[in-house]
Design a protein around this motif. Sequence first.
Motif, PDB file in Angstrom:
ATOM      1  N   LYS A   1       0.868  -1.170   0.000  1.00 22.60           N
ATOM      2  CA  LYS A   1       0.000   0.000   0.000  1.00 22.60           C
ATOM      3  C   LYS A   1       0.909   1.225   0.000  1.00 22.60           C
ATOM      4  CE  LYS A   1      -3.677  -2.087   2.827  1.00 22.60           C
ATOM      5  NZ  LYS A   1      -4.443  -1.972   4.106  1.00 22.60           N
ATOM      6  N   ARG A   2       0.546   2.230  -0.787  1.00 21.70           N
ATOM      7  CA  ARG A   2       1.370   3.420  -0.852  1.00 21.70           C
ATOM      8  C   ARG A   2       1.337   4.175   0.480  1.00 21.70           C
ATOM      9  NH1 ARG A   2       5.484   4.623  -3.739  1.00 21.70           N
ATOM     10  NH2 ARG A   2       4.402   3.719  -5.503  1.00 21.70           N
ATOM     11  N   VAL A   3       2.518   4.659   0.902  1.00 25.94           N
ATOM     12  CA  VAL A   3       2.643   5.515   2.077  1.00 25.94           C
ATOM     13  C   VAL A   3       3.375   6.768   1.607  1.00 25.94           C
ATOM     14  CG1 VAL A   3       3.505   5.735   4.429  1.00 25.94           C
ATOM     15  CG2 VAL A   3       2.747   3.499   3.601  1.00 25.94           C
ATOM     16  N   ARG A   4       2.622   7.851   1.483  1.00 25.43           N
ATOM     17  CA  ARG A   4       3.190   9.064   0.878  1.00 25.43           C
ATOM     18  C   ARG A   4       2.680  10.295   1.634  1.00 25.43           C
ATOM     19  NH1 ARG A   4       1.501   8.734  -4.506  1.00 25.43           N
ATOM     20  NH2 ARG A   4       3.487   7.840  -5.188  1.00 25.43           N
ATOM     21  N   GLY A   5       3.584  11.243   1.872  1.00 24.44           N
ATOM     22  CA  GLY A   5       3.190  12.480   2.534  1.00 24.44           C
ATOM     23  C   GLY A   5       4.389  13.254   3.023  1.00 24.44           C
ATOM     24  N   ARG A   6       4.107  14.320   3.751  1.00 22.77           N
ATOM     25  CA  ARG A   6       5.169  15.173   4.297  1.00 22.77           C
ATOM     26  C   ARG A   6       4.969  15.350   5.792  1.00 22.77           C
ATOM     27  NH1 ARG A   6       7.289  20.741   1.639  1.00 22.77           N
ATOM     28  NH2 ARG A   6       8.457  19.147   0.460  1.00 22.77           N
ATOM     29  N   VAL A   7       6.075  15.230   6.526  1.00 19.37           N
ATOM     30  CA  VAL A   7       6.097  15.453   7.971  1.00 19.37           C
ATOM     31  C   VAL A   7       7.119  16.550   8.248  1.00 19.37           C
ATOM     32  CG1 VAL A   7       6.583  14.453  10.229  1.00 19.37           C
ATOM     33  CG2 VAL A   7       5.408  13.081   8.485  1.00 19.37           C
ATOM     34  N   THR A   8       6.693  17.596   8.929  1.00 20.37           N
ATOM     35  CA  THR A   8       7.572  18.719   9.245  1.00 20.37           C
ATOM     36  C   THR A   8       7.744  18.815  10.750  1.00 20.37           C
ATOM     37  OG1 THR A   8       6.766  19.908   7.294  1.00 20.37           O
ATOM     38  CG2 THR A   8       7.980  21.182   8.939  1.00 20.37           C
ATOM     39  N   VAL A   9       8.975  18.698  11.209  1.00 23.09           N
ATOM     40  CA  VAL A   9       9.295  18.753  12.634  1.00 23.09           C
ATOM     41  C   VAL A   9      10.004  20.070  12.922  1.00 23.09           C
ATOM     42  CG1 VAL A   9      10.466  17.649  14.564  1.00 23.09           C
ATOM     43  CG2 VAL A   9       9.528  16.241  12.707  1.00 23.09           C
ATOM     44  N   ARG A  10       9.413  20.878  13.816  1.00 21.03           N
ATOM     45  CA  ARG A  10      10.003  22.165  14.190  1.00 21.03           C
ATOM     46  C   ARG A  10      10.466  22.104  15.649  1.00 21.03           C
ATOM     47  NH1 ARG A  10      10.109  27.831  13.241  1.00 21.03           N
ATOM     48  NH2 ARG A  10       9.248  27.536  11.161  1.00 21.03           N
ATOM     49  N   PRO A  11      11.776  22.061  15.886  1.00 19.77           N
ATOM     50  CA  PRO A  11      12.265  22.045  17.268  1.00 19.77           C
ATOM     51  C   PRO A  11      11.928  23.344  17.986  1.00 19.77           C
ATOM     52  CG  PRO A  11      13.971  21.319  15.728  1.00 19.77           C
ATOM     53  CD  PRO A  11      12.871  21.892  14.910  1.00 19.77           C
ATOM     54  N   GLU A  12      11.527  23.215  19.244  1.00 25.24           N
ATOM     55  CA  GLU A  12      11.368  24.398  20.079  1.00 25.24           C
ATOM     56  C   GLU A  12      12.714  24.866  20.600  1.00 25.24           C
ATOM     57  OE1 GLU A  12       8.309  22.618  22.684  1.00 25.24           O
ATOM     58  OE2 GLU A  12       6.975  24.181  21.927  1.00 25.24           O
ATOM     59  N   GLY A  13      13.663  23.967  20.638  1.00 25.14           N
ATOM     60  CA  GLY A  13      15.027  24.287  21.019  1.00 25.14           C
ATOM     61  C   GLY A  13      15.904  23.082  20.758  1.00 25.14           C
TER      62      GLY A  13
ATOM     63  N   LEU B   1      30.938   3.071  23.589  1.00 25.09           N
ATOM     64  CA  LEU B   1      30.887   2.733  22.170  1.00 25.09           C
ATOM     65  C   LEU B   1      29.505   2.953  21.556  1.00 25.09           C
ATOM     66  CD1 LEU B   1      33.017  -0.552  22.203  1.00 25.09           C
ATOM     67  CD2 LEU B   1      33.754   1.763  21.603  1.00 25.09           C
ATOM     68  N   HIS B   2      28.499   3.178  22.384  1.00 22.17           N
ATOM     69  CA  HIS B   2      27.135   3.400  21.911  1.00 22.17           C
ATOM     70  C   HIS B   2      26.610   4.667  22.580  1.00 22.17           C
ATOM     71  CE1 HIS B   2      26.867  -0.727  20.218  1.00 22.17           C
ATOM     72  NE2 HIS B   2      27.712  -0.980  21.209  1.00 22.17           N
ATOM     73  N   ARG B   3      26.134   5.618  21.776  1.00 26.87           N
ATOM     74  CA  ARG B   3      25.765   6.919  22.306  1.00 26.87           C
ATOM     75  C   ARG B   3      24.352   7.313  21.890  1.00 26.87           C
ATOM     76  NH1 ARG B   3      30.620   6.260  20.658  1.00 26.87           N
ATOM     77  NH2 ARG B   3      30.104   6.828  18.497  1.00 26.87           N
ATOM     78  N   TRP B   4      23.711   8.056  22.778  1.00 29.01           N
ATOM     79  CA  TRP B   4      22.368   8.563  22.525  1.00 29.01           C
ATOM     80  C   TRP B   4      22.357  10.069  22.716  1.00 29.01           C
ATOM     81  CZ3 TRP B   4      19.152  10.196  26.895  1.00 29.01           C
ATOM     82  CH2 TRP B   4      17.892  10.673  26.500  1.00 29.01           C
ATOM     83  N   GLY B   5      21.741  10.773  21.781  1.00 21.44           N
ATOM     84  CA  GLY B   5      21.632  12.219  21.890  1.00 21.44           C
ATOM     85  C   GLY B   5      20.260  12.694  21.456  1.00 21.44           C
ATOM     86  N   PRO B   6      19.482  13.286  22.361  1.00 16.69           N
ATOM     87  CA  PRO B   6      18.190  13.849  21.978  1.00 16.69           C
ATOM     88  C   PRO B   6      18.376  15.206  21.302  1.00 16.69           C
ATOM     89  CG  PRO B   6      18.532  14.112  24.325  1.00 16.69           C
ATOM     90  CD  PRO B   6      19.736  13.386  23.807  1.00 16.69           C
ATOM     91  N   ILE B   7      18.249  15.248  19.997  1.00 20.02           N
ATOM     92  CA  ILE B   7      18.522  16.466  19.222  1.00 20.02           C
ATOM     93  C   ILE B   7      17.508  17.557  19.549  1.00 20.02           C
ATOM     94  CG2 ILE B   7      18.715  17.400  16.884  1.00 20.02           C
ATOM     95  CD1 ILE B   7      19.415  14.507  15.991  1.00 20.02           C
ATOM     96  N   ALA B   8      16.242  17.190  19.563  1.00 23.15           N
ATOM     97  CA  ALA B   8      15.167  18.147  19.824  1.00 23.15           C
ATOM     98  C   ALA B   8      14.044  17.411  20.550  1.00 23.15           C
ATOM     99  CB  ALA B   8      14.671  18.781  18.529  1.00 23.15           C
ATOM    100  N   PRO B   9      14.215  17.148  21.849  1.00 22.22           N
ATOM    101  CA  PRO B   9      13.220  16.359  22.563  1.00 22.22           C
ATOM    102  C   PRO B   9      11.886  17.072  22.756  1.00 22.22           C
ATOM    103  CG  PRO B   9      14.936  17.110  24.049  1.00 22.22           C
ATOM    104  CD  PRO B   9      15.387  17.459  22.687  1.00 22.22           C
ATOM    105  N   CYS B  10      11.883  18.391  22.609  1.00 21.42           N
ATOM    106  CA  CYS B  10      10.637  19.165  22.677  1.00 21.42           C
ATOM    107  C   CYS B  10      10.435  19.833  21.318  1.00 21.42           C
ATOM    108  CB  CYS B  10      10.696  20.216  23.778  1.00 21.42           C
ATOM    109  SG  CYS B  10      11.033  19.554  25.431  1.00 21.42           S
ATOM    110  N   SER B  11       9.539  19.303  20.527  1.00 22.18           N
ATOM    111  CA  SER B  11       9.313  19.802  19.174  1.00 22.18           C
ATOM    112  C   SER B  11       7.821  19.815  18.876  1.00 22.18           C
ATOM    113  CB  SER B  11      10.024  18.907  18.137  1.00 22.18           C
ATOM    114  OG  SER B  11      11.417  18.867  18.347  1.00 22.18           O
ATOM    115  N   ARG B  12       7.485  20.472  17.780  1.00 17.32           N
ATOM    116  CA  ARG B  12       6.128  20.443  17.253  1.00 17.32           C
ATOM    117  C   ARG B  12       6.178  19.786  15.875  1.00 17.32           C
ATOM    118  NH1 ARG B  12       2.949  20.538  21.107  1.00 17.32           N
ATOM    119  NH2 ARG B  12       1.259  21.014  19.654  1.00 17.32           N
TER     120      ARG B  12
END
Length: 283
Positions: free
Chosen positions: A90-102, A115-126
Motif C-alpha cells: 500500500k502506498r505511504v506518501r506524505g510530508r512530515v515537518t518537525v520544528r524544534p522548540e530548542g 561505544l554506543h551513544r544517545w543524543g536527543p537532538i530536539a526532545p521538545c518539538s512540534r
Amino acid sequence: MSIIAFVGSVFSPYYALARRLQGGVADPENFCALNVALYGKGGKRWTMTERGRQHIQRSAHHYQIGPSSLHWNGQELVIDIDEVNVPWPKRVRGRVTVRPEGLCSFVTALDNDGLHRWGPIAPCSRVQVEMENPKLSWRGHAYMDSNEGDEPVEKGFNDWDWARAEMANGDTSVVYDVRPKKGPNRVVSQRFSPDGSHTPFEPPARYPLPSTAWRIERAMCSEPGVAPEIVSTLEDTPFYARSLLKTRLLGEDLTAVHESLSIPRLVSWPVRWMLPWKMPRRA
C-alpha cells in the motif's frame, strides 16, 4: 507515528550477513532505510525498504533514501515520505515537518565502554503531518533523537527499555533503562525543556509489565505505589515492542511512548530469516 532514518540499519539481516562475510566490517551506507510506522484510524502502515549506496545521497543538511528524503532548512526538519507498506503493498506518501522548540546538545554513552551513544537532538518539538496516502493530517507534540554506535548493537547490549513522555509544562522526560553485556546496568533519566536545557532526575523503582504476545519482557519506572499500566501495544514483534503506557514520574501522571528491545531475539536465526518479510531490500 514513528519515523527512523537508518544509516547502517541496526536491525538489518543483510547488514549482519555482510559483516559476517567480510570479517566483521561492512559499509553502513550500503544498508540504509526509512522506517515509517503509522498507527490509528485508517489502519496501520509500516515501511522499511532497505536501499544500497547507489540509492542514497547524504550531505550535512540533506539525506535522500530512494524516493524519500529528509532535509534540514535551518529551522525545520522536512521529511518527504514516498514508500510502500510491507508485507501488503500500500502506498505511504506524505510530508512530515518537525520544528524544534530548542536544540539540545546532551549526549551520553549507553554502554560502559562509550561505544554506543544517545543524543536527543530536539526532545521538545512540534510536528505537522500531511499524509496523502493514507489521507491523514494533524499537528502536535514531537520528539527527535539520535543513536550511534562504533560496533554492532549485539556486542554491546542484552536488552533495554526506553520511554519518553510530554510533561504538563511542555518539558519532555526520558528514561533509558539499559542492560549492557559488560559492566553494571545503566539508567539514564533526564528532563528536557523546550529551550534545550536538561536536568537529570533520580529514576524511581522499576516495575515489570505484562509480556507481549511474543513473550518480550517489558518494564518501566514509576513512583512508589503507582504501578505503570499498558494502554496499548502498538508494535509486537519477536524481538521488539512499542507501547503506550500510563506511569507517574516527577510528580505527574503521564502517558508515555515505551519501547523494549531483546538483542538475543534479534540475532537469533529464526528472526533473521523472518526479517526480510518486514524489511525488503533494493540493492
